[in-house]
Motif scaffolding. Structure first.
Motif, PDB file in Angstrom:
ATOM      1  N   ARG A  54       0.818  -1.218   0.000  1.00  0.00           N
ATOM      2  CA  ARG A  54       0.000   0.000   0.000  1.00  0.00           C
ATOM      3  C   ARG A  54       0.852   1.269   0.000  1.00  0.00           C
ATOM      4  N   PRO A  55       1.905   1.339   0.824  1.00  0.00           N
ATOM      5  CA  PRO A  55       2.744   2.544   0.786  1.00  0.00           C
ATOM      6  C   PRO A  55       3.365   2.784  -0.587  1.00  0.00           C
ATOM      7  N   ALA A  56       3.790   1.703  -1.251  1.00  0.00           N
ATOM      8  CA  ALA A  56       4.422   1.860  -2.565  1.00  0.00           C
ATOM      9  C   ALA A  56       3.423   2.356  -3.596  1.00  0.00           C
ATOM     10  N   LEU A  57       2.193   1.839  -3.551  1.00  0.00           N
ATOM     11  CA  LEU A  57       1.182   2.315  -4.485  1.00  0.00           C
ATOM     12  C   LEU A  57       0.847   3.781  -4.228  1.00  0.00           C
ATOM     13  N   PHE A  58       0.883   4.184  -2.969  1.00  0.00           N
ATOM     14  CA  PHE A  58       0.658   5.594  -2.640  1.00  0.00           C
ATOM     15  C   PHE A  58       1.769   6.458  -3.245  1.00  0.00           C
ATOM     16  N   VAL A  59       3.020   6.005  -3.081  1.00  0.00           N
ATOM     17  CA  VAL A  59       4.151   6.743  -3.639  1.00  0.00           C
ATOM     18  C   VAL A  59       4.044   6.812  -5.156  1.00  0.00           C
ATOM     19  N   LEU A  60       3.671   5.689  -5.775  1.00  0.00           N
ATOM     20  CA  LEU A  60       3.540   5.656  -7.228  1.00  0.00           C
ATOM     21  C   LEU A  60       2.447   6.606  -7.696  1.00  0.00           C
ATOM     22  N   ARG A  61       1.378   6.671  -6.918  1.00  0.00           N
ATOM     23  CA  ARG A  61       0.296   7.592  -7.255  1.00  0.00           C
ATOM     24  C   ARG A  61       0.790   9.041  -7.228  1.00  0.00           C
ATOM     25  N   GLN A  62       1.639   9.342  -6.258  1.00  0.00           N
ATOM     26  CA  GLN A  62       2.204  10.697  -6.179  1.00  0.00           C
ATOM     27  C   GLN A  62       3.177  10.958  -7.323  1.00  0.00           C
ATOM     28  N   MET A  63       3.951   9.931  -7.674  1.00  0.00           N
ATOM     29  CA  MET A  63       4.894  10.081  -8.785  1.00  0.00           C
ATOM     30  C   MET A  63       4.170  10.378 -10.090  1.00  0.00           C
ATOM     31  N   CYS A  64       2.958   9.839 -10.223  1.00  0.00           N
ATOM     32  CA  CYS A  64       2.216  10.023 -11.463  1.00  0.00           C
ATOM     33  C   CYS A  64       1.838  11.477 -11.711  1.00  0.00           C
ATOM     34  N   ARG A  65       1.991  12.318 -10.717  1.00  0.00           N
ATOM     35  CA  ARG A  65       1.770  13.750 -10.925  1.00  0.00           C
ATOM     36  C   ARG A  65       2.877  14.342 -11.795  1.00  0.00           C
ATOM     37  N   CYS A  66       3.958  13.585 -11.916  1.00  0.00           N
ATOM     38  CA  CYS A  66       5.083  14.028 -12.759  1.00  0.00           C
ATOM     39  C   CYS A  66       5.347  12.934 -13.801  1.00  0.00           C
ATOM     40  N   PRO A  67       4.581  12.918 -14.902  1.00  0.00           N
ATOM     41  CA  PRO A  67       4.734  11.868 -15.918  1.00  0.00           C
ATOM     42  C   PRO A  67       6.157  11.715 -16.437  1.00  0.00           C
ATOM     43  N   ARG A  68       6.923  12.812 -16.467  1.00  0.00           N
ATOM     44  CA  ARG A  68       8.297  12.710 -16.953  1.00  0.00           C
ATOM     45  C   ARG A  68       9.140  11.807 -16.059  1.00  0.00           C
ATOM     46  N   LEU A  69       8.885  11.865 -14.762  1.00  0.00           N
ATOM     47  CA  LEU A  69       9.617  11.006 -13.831  1.00  0.00           C
ATOM     48  C   LEU A  69       9.237   9.544 -14.039  1.00  0.00           C
ATOM     49  N   VAL A  70       7.932   9.278 -14.179  1.00  0.00           N
ATOM     50  CA  VAL A  70       7.475   7.909 -14.416  1.00  0.00           C
ATOM     51  C   VAL A  70       8.029   7.395 -15.745  1.00  0.00           C
ATOM     52  N   LYS A  71       8.002   8.227 -16.748  1.00  0.00           N
ATOM     53  CA  LYS A  71       8.538   7.845 -18.058  1.00  0.00           C
ATOM     54  C   LYS A  71      10.022   7.487 -17.964  1.00  0.00           C
ATOM     55  N   ALA A  72      10.795   8.289 -17.225  1.00  0.00           N
ATOM     56  CA  ALA A  72      12.225   8.028 -17.088  1.00  0.00           C
ATOM     57  C   ALA A  72      12.473   6.684 -16.405  1.00  0.00           C
ATOM     58  N   CYS A  73      11.705   6.409 -15.346  1.00  0.00           N
ATOM     59  CA  CYS A  73      11.848   5.126 -14.637  1.00  0.00           C
ATOM     60  C   CYS A  73      11.437   3.968 -15.540  1.00  0.00           C
ATOM     61  N   PHE A  74      10.343   4.158 -16.266  1.00  0.00           N
ATOM     62  CA  PHE A  74       9.843   3.113 -17.159  1.00  0.00           C
ATOM     63  C   PHE A  74      10.852   2.819 -18.266  1.00  0.00           C
ATOM     64  N   ASP A  75      11.359   3.875 -18.900  1.00  0.00           N
ATOM     65  CA  ASP A  75      12.322   3.692 -19.994  1.00  0.00           C
ATOM     66  C   ASP A  75      13.564   2.949 -19.516  1.00  0.00           C
ATOM     67  N   TYR A  76      14.029   3.289 -18.328  1.00  0.00           N
ATOM     68  CA  TYR A  76      15.220   2.623 -17.806  1.00  0.00           C
ATOM     69  C   TYR A  76      14.943   1.132 -17.591  1.00  0.00           C
ATOM     70  N   LYS A  77      13.798   0.817 -16.979  1.00  0.00           N
ATOM     71  CA  LYS A  77      13.480  -0.578 -16.675  1.00  0.00           C
ATOM     72  C   LYS A  77      13.280  -1.390 -17.946  1.00  0.00           C
ATOM     73  N   MET A  78      12.678  -0.800 -18.976  1.00  0.00           N
ATOM     74  CA  MET A  78      12.432  -1.523 -20.214  1.00  0.00           C
ATOM     75  C   MET A  78      13.725  -1.871 -20.958  1.00  0.00           C
ATOM     76  N   GLN A  79      14.787  -1.103 -20.682  1.00  0.00           N
ATOM     77  CA  GLN A  79      16.023  -1.301 -21.439  1.00  0.00           C
ATOM     78  C   GLN A  79      17.173  -1.868 -20.619  1.00  0.00           C
ATOM     79  N   HIS A  80      17.006  -1.955 -19.295  1.00  0.00           N
ATOM     80  CA  HIS A  80      18.093  -2.439 -18.443  1.00  0.00           C
ATOM     81  C   HIS A  80      17.570  -3.394 -17.388  1.00  0.00           C
ATOM     82  N   GLU A  81      18.470  -4.204 -16.866  1.00  0.00           N
ATOM     83  CA  GLU A  81      18.156  -5.056 -15.721  1.00  0.00           C
ATOM     84  C   GLU A  81      18.778  -4.444 -14.486  1.00  0.00           C
TER      85      GLU A  81
END
Length: 341
Positions: A314-341
């Motif tokens: 639950r805490p992590a989903l709350f943090v993720l919900r807050q991160m979604c206010r900044c799509p650029r941050l979510v995009k950066a995390c997503f792009d990194y995960k899609m291309q790296h381990e």
């Protein structure tokens, strides 16, 4: 029909892990046979998403391979029923239909001269001289030095090593009419059980909608789809084995889903299928233990167990919900995960 065969490596399962491993061994000059009871092309439950790190690795391992896919960059993330954020990934995700992808990978292996038998494993016996004897369902006896289990989550090879039938997380999906929206939808929510997720992936023929959690049932799956406005259809389900709790054997190797090599958080399996297929080839051609060659993947799996517990809390989903206010941050995390381990 030849009832007595001998080879250096016998690979059980002609899915992505088995076909890639077979191709790599054949290219290295190691005699091998891939065996599978299915008639290809055959259906396989899977969203079919090839992340950039997965399709780049596949292109590296099988240069010149071709397969059908839909390139998707648009991603929508939904948290607890509220649209979180929407963005374009830096590199496209290739959405494939596993029925065709698996067939095309097996065909690529066969076109390079690889050996294949349409048959299934019945029994396995380790002999004193170091060879392994396999009895097949069609009455063949195949002797080999290495047996590679690439036969999926319900692996017969793993069952030989453990003496038990394992299960895992039940994942369910359904083909639905295309929405005409070339984007990926992912939903995480506290209303789902731990590890619960919903997705929609668009491929060229239809959309694939899927759901899974630690206690997935057919009725729960239908309720989730009904809440989202999808009609009843043909439901498909399969267990995803997410564990490496089996004894390691230097001559009986497990790769892909058979070895529990799927991301513990996302259940992405194709990248680890290709990686463990390559590592099995390296272990066999160099004579090194698979436990050593594949050590970084075993370690990664252990880390992902902890990451999953944290990510779906639950805490992590709350943090993720807050991160979604900044799509650029979510995009950066997503792009990194899609291309790296």
């Amino acid at each position: 029909m030849t009832t007595q065969l001998d080879t250096t490596v016998l690979i059980a399962g002609a899915g992505p892990a088995g076909s890639v491993c077979g191709y790599l061994l054949h290219r290295a000059g190691v005699p091998c046979i891939v065996i599978d009871h299915a008639t290809f092309p055959r259906d396989k439950i899977c969203g079919g998403g090839l992340t950039p790190k997965a399709w780049r690795l596949l292109d590296e391992l099988l240069p010149g391979v071709s397969y059908d896919y839909n390139a998707v960059t648009r991603v929508r993330l939904d948290i607890d029923g509220h649209r979180g954020c929407e963005f374009d990934a830096a590199v496209p995700i290739r959405i494939t239909q596993r029925r065709q992808l698996d067939y095309q990978l097996l065909t690529f292996y066969l076109q390079t001269g690889g050996a294949f038998l349409k048959d299934g494993l019945q029994t396995v016996e380790e002999r004193r001289d170091g060879t392994i004897a396999v009895q097949t369902k069609q009455g063949r006896t195949i002797t080999c030095r290495y047996l590679v289990g690439a036969d999926g989550s319900n692996s017969m090879v793993r069952r030989y090593l453990t003496g038990r039938r394992d299960t895992g997380i039940l994942a369910m999906e359904q083909y639905v009419e295309q929405r005409g929206d070339n984007s990926i939808d992912v939903e995480l929510s506290n209303k789902y059980e731990v590890g619960g997720y919903f997705f929609r992936f668009p491929n060229r023929q239809h959309d694939v909608v899927g759901y899974g959690d630690v206690r997935t049932t057919r009725d729960k799956f239908r309720r989730v789809l009904s809440d989202k406005g999808y009609p009843d259809g043909k439901v498909r389900g399969a267990y995803i084995y997410l564990s490496n709790d089996y004894p390691l054997n230097d001559h009986i190797l497990l790769i892909g889903d058979a070895g529990g090599f799927a991301n513990r958080t996302t259940c992405e399996g194709l990248y680890d299928a290709f990686t463990t297929a390559r590592n099995a080839m390296l272990a066999i051609t160099t004579g090194r233990p698979f436990s050593e060659v594949n050590r970084h993947i075993f370690r990664k799996m252990k880390r992902e167990v902890l990451v999953t517990k944290v990510f779906f809390s639950r805490p992590a989903l709350f943090v993720l919900r807050q991160m979604c206010r900044c799509p650029r941050l979510v995009k950066a995390c997503f792009d990194y995960k899609m291309q790296h381990e």
